[in-house]
Design an enzyme around this catalytic site. Structure first.
Site, PDB file in Angstrom:
ATOM      1  N   SER A  60       0.836  -1.219   0.000  1.00 44.85           N
ATOM      2  CA  SER A  60       0.000   0.000   0.000  1.00 44.85           C
ATOM      3  C   SER A  60       0.861   1.256   0.000  1.00 44.85           C
ATOM      4  O   SER A  60       0.588   2.209  -0.740  1.00 44.85           O
ATOM      5  CB  SER A  60      -0.977  -0.001   1.173  1.00 44.85           C
ATOM      6  OG  SER A  60      -0.316  -0.239   2.386  1.00 44.85           O
ATOM      7  N   HIS A 101      -1.887  -8.873   1.658  1.00 41.89           N
ATOM      8  CA  HIS A 101      -1.495  -7.657   2.394  1.00 41.89           C
ATOM      9  C   HIS A 101      -2.541  -7.401   3.486  1.00 41.89           C
ATOM     10  O   HIS A 101      -2.527  -8.047   4.528  1.00 41.89           O
ATOM     11  CB  HIS A 101      -1.367  -6.509   1.385  1.00 41.89           C
ATOM     12  CG  HIS A 101      -0.786  -5.238   1.920  1.00 41.89           C
ATOM     13  ND1 HIS A 101      -0.113  -5.163   3.111  1.00 41.89           N
ATOM     14  CD2 HIS A 101      -0.776  -3.971   1.414  1.00 41.89           C
ATOM     15  CE1 HIS A 101       0.283  -3.916   3.312  1.00 41.89           C
ATOM     16  NE2 HIS A 101      -0.110  -3.173   2.300  1.00 41.89           N
ATOM     17  N   HIS A 124       6.829 -12.863   8.639  1.00 40.13           N
ATOM     18  CA  HIS A 124       6.859 -11.491   8.119  1.00 40.13           C
ATOM     19  C   HIS A 124       7.948 -11.382   7.069  1.00 40.13           C
ATOM     20  O   HIS A 124       8.975 -12.051   7.157  1.00 40.13           O
ATOM     21  CB  HIS A 124       7.136 -10.485   9.246  1.00 40.13           C
ATOM     22  CG  HIS A 124       6.746  -9.085   8.877  1.00 40.13           C
ATOM     23  ND1 HIS A 124       7.593  -8.230   8.229  1.00 40.13           N
ATOM     24  CD2 HIS A 124       5.580  -8.408   9.047  1.00 40.13           C
ATOM     25  CE1 HIS A 124       6.969  -7.079   8.025  1.00 40.13           C
ATOM     26  NE2 HIS A 124       5.755  -7.150   8.502  1.00 40.13           N
ATOM     27  N   ARG A 160       3.801  -4.329  17.600  1.00 36.74           N
ATOM     28  CA  ARG A 160       2.384  -3.967  17.495  1.00 36.74           C
ATOM     29  C   ARG A 160       1.499  -5.108  18.008  1.00 36.74           C
ATOM     30  O   ARG A 160       0.387  -4.886  18.471  1.00 36.74           O
ATOM     31  CB  ARG A 160       2.035  -3.608  16.041  1.00 36.74           C
ATOM     32  CG  ARG A 160       2.860  -2.443  15.506  1.00 36.74           C
ATOM     33  CD  ARG A 160       2.661  -2.247  14.017  1.00 36.74           C
ATOM     34  NE  ARG A 160       2.980  -3.450  13.274  1.00 36.74           N
ATOM     35  CZ  ARG A 160       2.713  -3.651  11.986  1.00 36.74           C
ATOM     36  NH1 ARG A 160       2.111  -2.718  11.293  1.00 36.74           N
ATOM     37  NH2 ARG A 160       3.052  -4.769  11.382  1.00 36.74           N
ATOM     38  N   ASP A 208      -1.210  -8.954  12.849  1.00 34.39           N
ATOM     39  CA  ASP A 208      -2.515  -9.527  12.540  1.00 34.39           C
ATOM     40  C   ASP A 208      -2.881 -10.724  13.420  1.00 34.39           C
ATOM     41  O   ASP A 208      -4.018 -11.189  13.384  1.00 34.39           O
ATOM     42  CB  ASP A 208      -2.555  -9.961  11.068  1.00 34.39           C
ATOM     43  CG  ASP A 208      -2.495  -8.755  10.143  1.00 34.39           C
ATOM     44  OD1 ASP A 208      -3.023  -7.704  10.532  1.00 34.39           O
ATOM     45  OD2 ASP A 208      -1.909  -8.866   9.049  1.00 34.39           O
TER      46      ASP A 208
END
Ligand code: COA
Length: 436
Positions: free
Chosen positions: A240, A270, A316, A325, A371
């Site tokens: 993005s 993504h 990742h 995160r 995620d």
């Protein structure tokens, strides 16, 4: 406006730094590119410069030099709130330094002043068929918002390139001011019988999203702030951010830039990963009709890996450690929903899976990414429409993408245009006969 003034103050120095590098060291080599990299998604090829964020493989993302933990600790919060104002984060991303509470509030107020969404944007959403994916609606709405862009007018008037960044900033503030209403409208249109809840001017940008989708608890307001803060930027090379950079380099305004970036975010490799992750967690939970023991979970995961399965939320492309995160969301859950069984399953997977992935020896990063938990938190508060999670991600990511766009124009970066080769050219370079 405060962001405008702060950028204007530092711009001469930045332009000078870039000019010195290109003039005096323009031929300096950064890296070589291998055939493997060309065919492998240009992984690891250092082809971009951004000072807004940097992804350290062993430590996670740094936003303007601040780790995720520091961002949460040092950005100013409203009285009584635990998580900082997103207006403060935007000041940090665009200006490059930590704001005071007053400065963060000023950004929030600017967004609020610009928050009125033109009717035709809702009309665009309203004519779409009900099964339309929420990311398609977001992309269409961003493009529809473009009718109010100021940059094209200034461009057509022949205003100088050195000032483009001012119009990009202007458009970015308007876009972000309207974004929450659009995102909430999409949610309500799709999942809540098209009811409309007006924004509450007493609330900050993130808390207003919670309010507009009918979730007024303080806890969900805090989660909204946390979510929009931590997903905002992740360096320039992800799909993005890179799409945004490329499209913006053609001098497409921020609306067109963000719509393009959101179309990239909508891809399953993504931004759709978070919904896949929650779907998978719920499947595991259903399979065991509740929480399994660690031994049962271990056997289940091993069987999935042995069958060639990929466990969502783990691995990742750049990170080689637990994503910070992920960690700050675990902290949130430990405080706000420690007994939630899906959260407890997240923790069990975190305890059991990394050793299995390490033993299998295939995956480069056996640790969880952002995620692995974010869907579980939304699910706890009843935001359990998986398709919508990428919109939440997109709303946050637009903070980063617009900051990059403003600085790309401020530093007057040229149109991006890498060069292609043919397969035959590569074969010749490595000494292979045609089609060998
Ligand atoms: C994020 C991801 C796309 C990175 O891809 P990548 O950089 O190609 O990852 P790696 O180089 O570590 O992959 C090497 C091998 O490990 C496997 N692998 C990677 N992540 C895995 C996972 N979570 N579970 C099982 N196997 C995995 C890959 O399939 C690949 O196998 P192959 O050699 O048989 O093709 C990948 O780890 C993944 O698909 N994870 C799950 C989805 C996810 O969480 N996405 C969100 C990303 S923020």
């Amino acid at each position: 406006m405060i962001i405008h003034d702060r950028i204007a103050e530092q711009l001469p120095e930045w332009r000078d730094r870039v000019a010195t590098l290109t003039r005096q060291h323009g031929k300096f080599k950064i890296c070589d590119v291998t055939v493997e990299q060309i065919y492998g998604g240009i992984r690891g090829v250092q082809i971009q410069v951004t000072d807004i964020s940097y992804l350290n493989p062993l430590e996670g993302i740094y936003l303007r030099g601040y780790s995720i933990g520091d961002v949460l600790n040092f950005l100013p919060c409203e009285q009584g709130a635990e998580y900082p104002l997103c207006g403060g984060l935007y000041y940090l991303l665009t200006v490059g330094s930590l704001p005071t509470l007053e400065e963060a509030r000023e950004v929030e107020q600017e967004w609020q002043l610009r928050s009125q969404v033109p009717k035709h944007v809702f009309d665009v959403i309203n004519v779409m068929p009900p099964q339309t994916h929420p990311m398609t609606l977001l992309s269409a709405a961003l493009t529809a918002l473009q009718t109010d862009a100021v940059f094209p007018q200034h461009y057509n008037n022949g205003n100088g390139k050195a000032d483009y960044w001012k119009y990009f900033l202007d458009d970015s503030l308007t876009l972000i001011g309207r974004l929450m209403t659009v995102a909430a409208y999409i949610y309500n249109w799709k999942y809540q019988q098209r009811k409309y809840i007006a924004p509450d001017p007493a609330l900050d940008w993130a808390a207003n999203f919670a309010h507009m989708i009918g979730r007024d608890s303080k806890d969900y307001q805090e989660l909204s702030r946390l979510f929009f803060l931590i997903h905002s930027d992740h360096e320039g090379g992800n799909v993005s951010a890179h799409t945004g950079h490329l499209v913006c380099s053609a001098l497409s305004d921020v609306y067109l830039t963000c719509a393009a970036a959101m179309n990239g975010l909508a891809g399953p490799l993504h931004g759709l990963a978070n919904q896949e992750c929650l779907r998978w967690l719920l499947k595991v939970y259903d399979h065991f009709r509740g929480l399994p023991s660690e031994e049962q979970l271990s056997e289940y995961l091993q069987a999935q890996l042995d069958a060639g399965g990929v466990i969502p939320g783990y691995g990742h492309a750049v990170l080689r450690t637990t994503d910070p995160r992920f960690t700050v969301q675990v902290d949130f859950a430990n405080k706000y929903l420690p007994e939630d069984e899906i959260f407890r399953l997240v923790q069990m997977v975190y305890a059991v899976l990394p050793p299995l992935l390490k033993k299998q020896g295939k995956v480069k990063n056996p640790w969880p990414n952002v995620d692995a938990i974010n869907g579980a938190l939304q699910h706890h508060y009843g935001v359990d429409q998986f398709d919508f999670y990428t919109v939440l991600f997109g709303v946050s990511r637009i903070l980063g993408i617009t900051a990059h766009a403003i600085w790309s124009r401020a530093l007057m970066k040229p149109i991006e245009r890498p060069k292609s080769l043919t397969t035959r050219m590569l074969e010749e370079m490595v000494g292979l006969p045609p089609g060998a």
